[in-house]
Write a protein that holds these residues in place. Structure first.
Motif, PDB file in Angstrom:
ATOM      1  N   VAL A 145       1.468 -34.116 -11.476  1.00  0.00           N
ATOM      2  CA  VAL A 145       2.809 -34.425 -10.958  1.00  0.00           C
ATOM      3  C   VAL A 145       2.890 -34.117  -9.469  1.00  0.00           C
ATOM      4  O   VAL A 145       3.447 -34.894  -8.685  1.00  0.00           O
ATOM      5  CB  VAL A 145       3.875 -33.641 -11.743  1.00  0.00           C
ATOM      6  N   MET A 146       2.317 -32.986  -9.065  1.00  0.00           N
ATOM      7  CA  MET A 146       2.382 -32.602  -7.664  1.00  0.00           C
ATOM      8  C   MET A 146       1.614 -33.580  -6.777  1.00  0.00           C
ATOM      9  O   MET A 146       2.046 -33.915  -5.663  1.00  0.00           O
ATOM     10  CB  MET A 146       1.812 -31.190  -7.497  1.00  0.00           C
TER      11      MET A 146
ATOM     12  N   ARG B  91       1.274 -36.698  -7.187  1.00  0.00           N
ATOM     13  CA  ARG B  91       1.982 -37.971  -7.094  1.00  0.00           C
ATOM     14  C   ARG B  91       3.368 -37.836  -6.464  1.00  0.00           C
ATOM     15  O   ARG B  91       4.043 -38.843  -6.263  1.00  0.00           O
ATOM     16  CB  ARG B  91       2.112 -38.589  -8.496  1.00  0.00           C
ATOM     17  N   SER B  92       3.767 -36.599  -6.198  1.00  0.00           N
ATOM     18  CA  SER B  92       5.085 -36.376  -5.604  1.00  0.00           C
ATOM     19  C   SER B  92       5.029 -36.609  -4.100  1.00  0.00           C
ATOM     20  O   SER B  92       3.984 -36.477  -3.465  1.00  0.00           O
ATOM     21  CB  SER B  92       5.569 -34.947  -5.890  1.00  0.00           C
ATOM     22  N   ARG B  93       6.170 -36.927  -3.552  1.00  0.00           N
ATOM     23  CA  ARG B  93       6.270 -37.165  -2.116  1.00  0.00           C
ATOM     24  C   ARG B  93       7.526 -36.478  -1.576  1.00  0.00           C
ATOM     25  O   ARG B  93       8.453 -36.174  -2.327  1.00  0.00           O
ATOM     26  CB  ARG B  93       6.344 -38.673  -1.816  1.00  0.00           C
TER      27      ARG B  93
ATOM     28  N   ALA C 159      10.158 -33.162  -2.844  1.00  0.00           N
ATOM     29  CA  ALA C 159       9.697 -32.752  -4.172  1.00  0.00           C
ATOM     30  C   ALA C 159       8.300 -32.138  -4.096  1.00  0.00           C
ATOM     31  O   ALA C 159       8.031 -31.101  -4.723  1.00  0.00           O
ATOM     32  CB  ALA C 159       9.701 -33.947  -5.119  1.00  0.00           C
ATOM     33  N   ARG C 160       7.421 -32.764  -3.326  1.00  0.00           N
ATOM     34  CA  ARG C 160       6.067 -32.217  -3.180  1.00  0.00           C
ATOM     35  C   ARG C 160       6.106 -30.890  -2.441  1.00  0.00           C
ATOM     36  O   ARG C 160       5.391 -29.942  -2.811  1.00  0.00           O
ATOM     37  CB  ARG C 160       5.168 -33.211  -2.442  1.00  0.00           C
TER      38      ARG C 160
ATOM     39  N   LEU D 240       7.295 -28.230  -4.918  1.00  0.00           N
ATOM     40  CA  LEU D 240       6.277 -27.894  -5.914  1.00  0.00           C
ATOM     41  C   LEU D 240       5.134 -27.089  -5.299  1.00  0.00           C
ATOM     42  O   LEU D 240       4.674 -26.097  -5.881  1.00  0.00           O
ATOM     43  CB  LEU D 240       5.730 -29.171  -6.560  1.00  0.00           C
TER      44      LEU D 240
ATOM     45  N   ASP E 253      -5.183 -30.254  -7.495  1.00  0.00           N
ATOM     46  CA  ASP E 253      -4.291 -31.071  -6.665  1.00  0.00           C
ATOM     47  C   ASP E 253      -5.058 -31.707  -5.514  1.00  0.00           C
ATOM     48  O   ASP E 253      -4.846 -32.882  -5.187  1.00  0.00           O
ATOM     49  CB  ASP E 253      -3.146 -30.215  -6.133  1.00  0.00           C
TER      50      ASP E 253
ATOM     51  N   THR F 133      -5.183 -35.687  -5.159  1.00  0.00           N
ATOM     52  CA  THR F 133      -4.545 -36.288  -3.982  1.00  0.00           C
ATOM     53  C   THR F 133      -5.511 -37.185  -3.222  1.00  0.00           C
ATOM     54  O   THR F 133      -5.116 -38.230  -2.678  1.00  0.00           O
ATOM     55  CB  THR F 133      -4.006 -35.188  -3.053  1.00  0.00           C
TER      56      THR F 133
END
Length: 264
Positions: free
Chosen positions: A75-76, A78-80, A83-84, A87, A151, A155
């Motif tokens: 999830v982290m 893919r977060s931007r 939100a990233r 996290l 991560d 990423t």
């Protein structure tokens, strides 16, 4: 070696000082260890119980970290935006937070008077000062190592294979399980090893949240701390055992996981 490959002597000197800072404490443990009385000292301090508890809880904490950390890292990655940032902050804070402060936080969250303590008590669950508390404390301080390692791999992954799988009708779960996760396996393995090693050496959060009860919550680091107050030779002996276990695991897994991470 060409002229350009040579290390400037000032850098070599500073690097040597850095190596000494890391190596001398470990060498000192081995040099000062009471080898002649090692068996007697270890036999009198419940080493087997403490070591077994440490190995067991560290392994369970690593399993918990895998179950929770893999989805979190996915999830982290893919977060931007905010939100990233949020996290990453939540994941990395335990890395820099003093472990004893983490233990206090765990008490405030899961203790009898904690945020969730009342709800847990109604379910007949009491976490503090139990073996389960050791696992929770170890997971709190160790899981970030796994998440950060994974991560980074997720990423920087090549998304072309994922896109190709999607065009062939694969679901998001199938793509993750058969494409994404296998590609990130080296980083996952390295993160799991680091997580396990950190859990094995956890002290501050454990003694604050779980206490120091022989056979129940007294892990090897706690046994070392207790022995240091009354019998320094025994503390040295216990430290050598813990050093040997940690080094053996890292050496055994280096070729399979840590070396693979370096090639990733």
């Amino acid at each position: 070696m060409t002229r350009h490959d040579r290390t400037p002597w000032p850098l070599a000197v500073v690097a040597l000082v850095g190596v000494a800072l890391l190596a001398l404490p470990l060498v000192a443990l081995l040099v000062r260890a009471p080898w002649a009385h090692m068996g007697t000292l270890l036999a009198g301090h419940d080493v087997g119980t403490a070591l077994g508890l440490s190995l067991g809880t560290a392994t369970i904490a690593t399993a918990v970290s895998l179950v929770l950390g893999i989805p979190l890292a996915w999830v982290m990655s893919r977060s931007r935006g905010w939100a990233r940032t949020l996290l990453r902050t939540l994941v990395t804070v335990p890395l820099v937070l003093p472990p004893v402060v983490g233990g206090v936080g765990l008490l405030m969250a899961f203790g009898r008077m904690g945020l969730l303590g009342g709800a847990l008590a109604r379910l007949g669950i009491s976490l503090p000062f139990s073996t389960a508390a050791v696992v929770v404390a170890q997971s709190f301080v160790a899981m970030p190592f796994l998440v950060v390692s994974l991560d980074g791999a997720l990423t920087s992954r090549d998304v072309e294979l994922e896109e190709a799988a999607a065009t062939m009708g694969a679901s998001a779960w199938q793509t993750f399980r058969h494409i994404t996760l296998p590609l990130a396996a080296p980083a996952l393995g390295a993160g799991a090893v680091l997580c396990w090693a950190r859990a094995l050496g956890e002290f501050g959060a454990t003694i604050t949240f779980a206490g120091n009860f022989p056979g129940t919550t007294q892990t090897m680091p706690l046994a070392v701390y207790l022995a240091m107050q009354s019998d320094p030779d025994a503390a040295l002996a216990l430290s050598v055992v813990l050093l040997g276990v940690s080094a053996s695991v890292l050496v055994a897994l280096r070729g399979n996981w840590l070396g693979a991470l370096g090639r990733h």
